[in-house]
Design an enzyme around this catalytic site. Structure first.
Site, PDB file in Angstrom:
ATOM      1  N   ARG A  49       0.861  -1.194   0.000  1.00 26.79           N
ATOM      2  CA  ARG A  49       0.000   0.000   0.000  1.00 26.79           C
ATOM      3  C   ARG A  49       0.896   1.243   0.000  1.00 26.79           C
ATOM      4  O   ARG A  49       2.104   1.134   0.161  1.00 26.79           O
ATOM      5  CB  ARG A  49      -0.919  -0.005   1.222  1.00 26.79           C
ATOM      6  CG  ARG A  49      -0.172  -0.332   2.499  1.00 26.79           C
ATOM      7  CD  ARG A  49      -0.654   0.353   3.701  1.00 26.79           C
ATOM      8  NE  ARG A  49      -0.569   1.782   3.609  1.00 26.79           N
ATOM      9  CZ  ARG A  49       0.576   2.469   3.766  1.00 26.79           C
ATOM     10  NH1 ARG A  49       1.719   1.878   4.011  1.00 26.79           N
ATOM     11  NH2 ARG A  49       0.555   3.786   3.659  1.00 26.79           N
ATOM     12  N   ARG A  93      -7.091  -0.188  -7.063  1.00 24.48           N
ATOM     13  CA  ARG A  93      -7.146   0.987  -6.181  1.00 24.48           C
ATOM     14  C   ARG A  93      -7.186   2.237  -7.057  1.00 24.48           C
ATOM     15  O   ARG A  93      -6.169   2.635  -7.631  1.00 24.48           O
ATOM     16  CB  ARG A  93      -5.936   1.002  -5.232  1.00 24.48           C
ATOM     17  CG  ARG A  93      -5.907  -0.241  -4.350  1.00 24.48           C
ATOM     18  CD  ARG A  93      -5.290  -0.015  -3.004  1.00 24.48           C
ATOM     19  NE  ARG A  93      -6.023   0.899  -2.166  1.00 24.48           N
ATOM     20  CZ  ARG A  93      -5.504   1.471  -1.079  1.00 24.48           C
ATOM     21  NH1 ARG A  93      -4.259   1.242  -0.742  1.00 24.48           N
ATOM     22  NH2 ARG A  93      -6.232   2.277  -0.334  1.00 24.48           N
ATOM     23  N   ASP A 245      -1.808  10.894  -2.384  1.00 28.70           N
ATOM     24  CA  ASP A 245      -2.050   9.811  -3.347  1.00 28.70           C
ATOM     25  C   ASP A 245      -2.288  10.319  -4.756  1.00 28.70           C
ATOM     26  O   ASP A 245      -2.101   9.593  -5.727  1.00 28.70           O
ATOM     27  CB  ASP A 245      -3.242   8.966  -2.901  1.00 28.70           C
ATOM     28  CG  ASP A 245      -2.858   8.112  -1.721  1.00 28.70           C
ATOM     29  OD1 ASP A 245      -2.783   8.664  -0.604  1.00 28.70           O
ATOM     30  OD2 ASP A 245      -2.586   6.920  -1.916  1.00 28.70           O
ATOM     31  N   LYS A 256      -5.080   9.981   2.600  1.00 25.07           N
ATOM     32  CA  LYS A 256      -5.905   9.119   3.466  1.00 25.07           C
ATOM     33  C   LYS A 256      -7.022   9.896   4.151  1.00 25.07           C
ATOM     34  O   LYS A 256      -6.810  11.019   4.619  1.00 25.07           O
ATOM     35  CB  LYS A 256      -4.974   8.480   4.506  1.00 25.07           C
ATOM     36  CG  LYS A 256      -5.615   7.587   5.525  1.00 25.07           C
ATOM     37  CD  LYS A 256      -6.449   6.486   4.930  1.00 25.07           C
ATOM     38  CE  LYS A 256      -5.683   5.633   3.943  1.00 25.07           C
ATOM     39  NZ  LYS A 256      -6.593   4.773   3.108  1.00 25.07           N
TER      40      LYS A 256
HETATM   41  O1  MRU Z   1      -4.779   3.265   1.782  1.00 27.00           O
HETATM   42  P1  MRU Z   1      -3.299   3.488   1.832  1.00 27.00           P
HETATM   43  O2  MRU Z   1      -2.686   2.978   3.080  1.00 27.00           O
HETATM   44  O3  MRU Z   1      -2.604   3.003   0.590  1.00 27.00           O
HETATM   45  O4  MRU Z   1      -3.169   5.069   1.852  1.00 27.00           O
HETATM   46  C1  MRU Z   1      -1.879   5.628   1.772  1.00 27.00           C
HETATM   47  C2  MRU Z   1      -1.847   7.060   2.025  1.00 27.00           C
HETATM   48  O5  MRU Z   1      -2.853   7.748   2.083  1.00 27.00           O
HETATM   49  C3  MRU Z   1      -0.486   7.673   2.108  1.00 27.00           C
HETATM   50  O6  MRU Z   1      -0.490   8.748   2.984  1.00 27.00           O
HETATM   51  C4  MRU Z   1      -0.097   8.138   0.708  1.00 27.00           C
HETATM   52  O7  MRU Z   1      -0.152   7.073  -0.200  1.00 27.00           O
HETATM   53  C5  MRU Z   1       1.230   8.710   0.646  1.00 27.00           C
HETATM   54  S1  MRU Z   1       2.447   7.476   0.730  1.00 27.00           S
HETATM   55  C6  MRU Z   1       3.971   8.045   0.411  1.00 27.00           C
END
Ligand code: MRU
Length: 354
Positions: A49, A93, A245, A256
């Site tokens: 992830r 995703r 993201d 997130k």
């Molecule tokens: O659902 P996730 O755990 O993949 O979400 C990840 C995030 O929101 C991180 O903060 C984001 O990907 C930045 S990672 C360098």
């Protein structure tokens, strides 16, 4: 400290090995992905992830998609397999743009090569796919280091930092984005404290960020997500760093779920709010955050904590995995190229052109 959340093992007939992040912090277990469906499940279930890490995983997934083709297969079959895998993995995703960005980069590379040299054989094609995936991996690791170097000046001796979710080594091919800045400041001898939001529902903050920071010897304290505002009010937090993201052309940034609330609270308390992300996280194809697709996740992530049911049976649940923080709430975006203060469409396009 972990050196990498994922790695390719072997040559074009090899496999992708991941730290299974669902099992952290109790167990450090490696997961081997040998075909597209295994990788799809690993990404979907968050065994791997974090936007940059799933981009790298997707690129290696394209190696898996053609590795079983043999010499009697023609290039058309290989391209069909690559595109089918790209579609399948992209659907796992939808918010993190790095996933499609990385796979598109690999597909474009092989398309250009095959257009120049139509007599290309299948093994050469496999080599190109693996080499490009390796380049994406190495570039991501290098970008993490540069983000750390570019951002460490925003951490001062004695600072008290809030972070949300996990933007560390587990989320990238290197040492992370937001956490890379903290690792760099720590290595420079600065003393500071980090509050890690636990990050419901999947607890990336308490399970992963606290685990990484503790291993690095950084002073870390976990708080529940709903405590951040009160800590700010009490003056216990003076700066915020998160990852992203997907960042739209105008600087609106998806991260997130819960990040938006943190940014609003930071604004209210005059606390700088920083986002750290590589340039692969920008999506200049979309004007603003309203166009960012937000992934919806299963209800059980909210109604259960591990095996324990914590909500009435059959209750309605709304579980968006991400939210969007508008650019006006972001003090600066830190990339591998430098810093974009008060990001907007012009400053972002100028920065990325460099
Ligand atoms: O659902 P996730 O755990 O993949 O979400 C990840 C995030 O929101 C991180 O903060 C984001 O990907 C930045 S990672 C360098």
């Amino acid at each position: 400290m972990i050196t990498s959340a994922l790695k390719w093992v072997g040559d074009t007939d090899g496999f992708l090995e991941l730290i299974d992040q669902r099992r952290l912090p109790s167990d450090v277990v490696m997961l081997k992905c040998r075909n597209i469906e295994q990788l799809f499940d690993a990404i979907k279930s968050l065994a791997v992830r974090g936007a940059p890490a799933i981009g790298v995983a997707g690129a290696y997934g394209l190696v898996l998609s053609i590795q079983k083709l043999n010499n009697s297969s023609d290039l058309k079959m290989a391209f069909a397999a690559l595109n089918k895998a790209r579609e399948r993995l992209a659907s796992s995703r939808p918010t993190a743009v790095n996933l499609v960005w990385a796979m598109d980069r690999v597909v474009k590379k092989v398309e250009r090569f095959a257009a120049d040299k139509p007599a290309t054989d299948l093994q050469t094609l496999k080599d190109i796919v693996l080499n490009e995936a390796n380049s994406i991996f190495q570039e991501d690791a290098a970008m993490c280091l540069r983000i750390g170097e570019n951002g460490q000046k925003f951490i001062k001796q004695g600072d008290s930092i809030l972070t949300h979710c996990n933007a560390g080594a587990l989320a990238t091919a290197g040492r992370g984005t937001a956490l890379s800045i903290m690792f760099e400041a720590h290595e420079k001898g600065k003393k500071f404290r980090v509050y890690a939001d636990e990050t419901r529902p999947l607890l990336q903050g308490s399970r992963l960020t606290a685990w990484e920071l503790k291993q690095a010897g950084i002073d870390v304290t976990i708080i529940c997500d709903n405590m951040a505002g009160w800590l700010m009010k009490q003056g216990k937090i003076n700066t915020v760093f998160t990852g992203a993201d997907r960042i739209a052309a105008n600087g609106d940034a998806a991260n997130k779920i819960g990040t938006y609330s943190v940014a609003v609270l930071a604004k209210k308390h005059n606390i700088p709010f920083h986002i750290a992300a590589p340039s692969s996280t920008f999506d200049l194809g979309i004007k603003n955050g309203s166009q960012i697709p937000i992934e919806q996740r299963p209800a059980q992530e909210v109604t259960c904590l591990g095996d324990k049911i914590i909500a009435p049976k059959g209750v309605d649940v709304y579980n968006p995995a991400f939210d969007v923080t508008e650019a006006a709430l972001i003090t600066a975006i830190i990339t591998e190229k430098g810093v974009i203060e008060n990001p907007d469409t012009d400053s972002i396009s100028e920065h990325l052109r460099q």
